[in-house]
Enzyme design. Structure first.
Site, mmCIF file in Angstrom:
data_model
loop_
_atom_site.group_PDB
_atom_site.id
_atom_site.type_symbol
_atom_site.label_atom_id
_atom_site.label_comp_id
_atom_site.label_asym_id
_atom_site.label_seq_id
_atom_site.Cartn_x
_atom_site.Cartn_y
_atom_site.Cartn_z
ATOM 1 N N ARG A 60 44.181 32.346 54.336
ATOM 2 C CA ARG A 60 44.909 33.273 55.206
ATOM 3 C C ARG A 60 43.962 34.365 55.695
ATOM 4 O O ARG A 60 42.828 34.481 55.243
ATOM 5 C CB ARG A 60 46.091 33.901 54.465
ATOM 6 C CG ARG A 60 45.686 34.735 53.268
ATOM 7 C CD ARG A 60 46.773 35.705 52.849
ATOM 8 N NE ARG A 60 46.474 36.294 51.549
ATOM 9 C CZ ARG A 60 45.597 37.275 51.349
ATOM 10 N NH1 ARG A 60 44.913 37.775 52.343
ATOM 11 N NH2 ARG A 60 45.400 37.745 50.126
ATOM 12 N N GLY A 61 44.482 35.207 56.597
ATOM 13 C CA GLY A 61 43.727 36.371 57.010
ATOM 14 C C GLY A 61 43.819 37.476 55.972
ATOM 15 O O GLY A 61 44.454 37.334 54.922
ATOM 16 N N GLY A 62 43.173 38.600 56.251
ATOM 17 C CA GLY A 62 43.252 39.742 55.360
ATOM 18 C C GLY A 62 42.298 39.651 54.189
ATOM 19 O O GLY A 62 41.455 38.755 54.089
ATOM 20 N N THR A 77 44.975 40.758 47.659
ATOM 21 C CA THR A 77 46.276 41.241 47.225
ATOM 22 C C THR A 77 46.598 40.636 45.883
ATOM 23 O O THR A 77 45.879 39.774 45.371
ATOM 24 C CB THR A 77 47.385 40.955 48.252
ATOM 25 O OG1 THR A 77 48.523 41.773 47.939
ATOM 26 C CG2 THR A 77 47.802 39.489 48.240
ATOM 27 N N HIS A 108 49.758 38.951 43.377
ATOM 28 C CA HIS A 108 51.092 38.379 43.236
ATOM 29 C C HIS A 108 51.404 38.291 41.749
ATOM 30 O O HIS A 108 50.532 37.943 40.941
ATOM 31 C CB HIS A 108 51.174 36.970 43.825
ATOM 32 C CG HIS A 108 50.872 36.910 45.282
ATOM 33 N ND1 HIS A 108 51.481 37.713 46.215
ATOM 34 C CD2 HIS A 108 50.015 36.107 45.982
ATOM 35 C CE1 HIS A 108 51.017 37.426 47.414
ATOM 36 N NE2 HIS A 108 50.133 36.460 47.297
ATOM 37 N N ALA A 128 54.770 39.483 50.623
ATOM 38 C CA ALA A 128 54.891 39.744 49.188
ATOM 39 C C ALA A 128 55.514 41.125 49.015
ATOM 40 O O ALA A 128 54.868 42.145 49.290
ATOM 41 C CB ALA A 128 53.530 39.678 48.518
ATOM 42 N N CYS A 160 44.387 44.898 50.002
ATOM 43 C CA CYS A 160 44.231 44.622 51.434
ATOM 44 C C CYS A 160 42.943 45.232 52.005
ATOM 45 O O CYS A 160 42.801 45.355 53.225
ATOM 46 C CB CYS A 160 45.445 45.115 52.222
ATOM 47 S SG CYS A 160 47.001 44.395 51.652
#
Length: 231
Positions: free
Chosen positions: A78-80, A83, A85, A160, A176
């Site tokens: 994914r981008g970014g 993070t 979870h 999320a 992020c």
């Protein structure tokens, strides 16, 4: 006209690798028209995910310390940046076919709208950030959003939402990649516990409205996160 689709809501925490594989498999099948638009709503055991914009300085803990704490680190498509979870966080993976002219930014804005409306239903006022994606309370992020389009058409990854998340997990990373911003949760903002179970129906309701979908439970055995019926 409202379209129909599937909802996948596993009853237990799903390991990240298993959910990631299921999401990609369903996206491939969505491309061929084998399955309808689908939303996975789940929770994960502790895991850090690094998107394509991650940098070494965004990871504060060593690999050994992350493992010792009981978490994993995964590098994903994914981008970014980084993070977290984990338990107490509602994770949503929409698998939607936007056809040949997708609006990626518009899609992210619609996900933000879903979360803002759902939080309002439980008495928490959230907002967008003028510069960054996600859903915020002031300078603290409540919901991270990261997406990718498979073959410029079908959505992967998603959002999320911190509900009762143990926010100390975020000490391991620069969330992020934003060193000057913080994180918070619905429970912290509300001053009382707002569980994942409390947010499933508000999120589902507003997801259906914002994306003009009517979702029904996916058939048993649809993927690895939808177990087949016992013999």
């Amino acid at each position: 006209m409202t379209r129909t689709g599937w909802l996948i809501r596993p009853p237990e925490l799903v390991p990240y690798d298993e959910a990631n594989a299921a999401m990609h498999e369903l996206a491939e099948r969505r491309l061929t028209g084998e399955v309808p638009d689908t939303l996975i709503l789940t929770e994960h055991p502790p895991v850090y995910t690094a998107g394509r914009r991650w940098k070494p300085e965004h990871i504060r803990w060593t690999d050994d310390r992350i493992r010792a704490a009981g978490a994993e680190l995964r590098f994903i498509d994914r981008g970014g940046s980084l993070t977290f979870h984990g338990p107490g966080q509602l994770v949503g993976y929409p698998i939607l076919d936007f056809g040949s002219t997708p609006d990626a930014l518009g899609y992210v804005r619609r996900l933000e709208e879903v979360v803002i409306r759902a939080a309002a239903d439980v008495g928490v006022a959230l907002e967008r950030n003028e510069v960054q994606t996600g859903v915020w309370s002031g300078r603290r992020k409540v919901c991270a959003i990261g997406a990718r389009l498979m073959r410029a058409r079908v959505t992967l990854h998603g959002f999320a939402l911190n509900c009762t998340t143990d926010l100390s997990w975020f000490d391991a990373i620069v969330p992020c990649g934003l060193a000057d911003e913080g994180v918070t949760s619905l429970s912290e903002l509300a001053g009382h516990q707002i569980r994942v179970a409390d947010m499933v129906l508000p999120v589902l309701r507003h997801f259906e409205r914002v994306f003009d979908l009517e979702l029904a439970p996916a058939p048993e055995g649809t993927s690895s996160v939808v177990p087949a019926a016992a013999p």
